[in-house]
Design an enzyme around this catalytic site. Sequence first.
Site, PDB file in Angstrom:
ATOM      1  CG  HIS A 129      -1.642  -1.212   1.540  1.00  0.00           C
ATOM      2  ND1 HIS A 129      -2.718  -1.622   0.791  1.00  0.00           N
ATOM      3  CD2 HIS A 129      -1.481  -2.157   2.507  1.00  0.00           C
ATOM      4  CE1 HIS A 129      -3.195  -2.754   1.280  1.00  0.00           C
ATOM      5  NE2 HIS A 129      -2.454  -3.109   2.319  1.00  0.00           N
ATOM      6  CD  GLU A 153      -5.869  -4.069  -0.710  1.00  0.00           C
ATOM      7  OE1 GLU A 153      -6.396  -3.010  -1.080  1.00  0.00           O
ATOM      8  OE2 GLU A 153      -5.693  -4.380   0.467  1.00  0.00           O
TER       9      GLU A 153
END
Length: 350
Positions: free
Chosen positions: A266, A304
């Site tokens: 992330h 994601e």
Amino acid sequence: MSMQLSQNELQDQPPPHAAAQGVDDLDQENAAMDPVGMMLVRSFRDADQPGRVTLSLPAGVESGATPFPAPHLLRMIERTFIDLPESDAIELAPGLLERTLHSDHDLALVSVSAAGKTVSFERKAFFQSAAPWLHCRPSSCMPLTSVTEMGKIRHPQRPPEPRGLVYERYDPVIDMTISFRAIDPARDLETFYSWMNDGRVAFFWELAQSEEELAAYLETLRKDPHAFGLIGSFDGDPFGYFEVYWAKEDRLGSYYDADDYDRGWHGLVGNRRHLGHAKTLAWLRALTHYLFIDDLRSRKVVGEPRASHTKLLRYADDVAYYKVKEFDFPHKRSALMQCDRETFFETVRL
């Protein structure tokens, strides 16, 4: 065409870029000798194979002359790949490897193949070496033992989180050195708080909290063996925060067929001075490169992001990521993005 480079030009410097030259400049002579008399190495373009370059000793220099330390040879190889982005291999002429001081650690990590009387470094293999850019113990050094967490997922035991600088490399596209270091709450909490409370970041991270709450967040992360935080910098100026993780035991692992050594991340850019297309691609290249060279067993790097995060998704093709599918987390609709090791090193020019 030829170019002469001295040991002095490479001594005690970051990955060399100030003197990097384009292909059309390779006929310029940069001959010099350093104070201890190290001889020069000259690179030649092979007219018959334009994708291959040869590094050789200057005429008249004997292979038994003063040794050439391996770290400088690796820098010479990297510099040549930078100067000649279309080249896919570099050959060492007879005598050069024998004149190089090296240990098994120095050069064994680089893929070397015999080709007649020369030794070749393939671009796609050379940049998978940890030696020039990784500044911490590779995760691949961790013995292969498996654990089961809370009776759920069985996965390899993970190494301790790193400390300090983990990765550093000069990016010729932006003419800057990009680095990643482990986040240090004592040093970075104020910056971390500022970034997380920026509305642009908070929209995606949902961590607009007090310093005390964010300190507790980082402490929880420190105790989590599957993930750790990094601060990214351009030329030493912090620009962003990244969390990297082992995907199999992450929340993402149950949404696809995760391998034992898949990595994920992330990220956020909190320093607005470092926003923009070129720098975004630079840190995407560098972060993905770091994750692949940290553990040679990692075949995929995944992410994601929100499926609606079009600004980030539009960079995918340039760094060899592709969308596998869209799926629903409890809190958002996400795009499963994947980068395969082989494709990354074959198509992305570092």
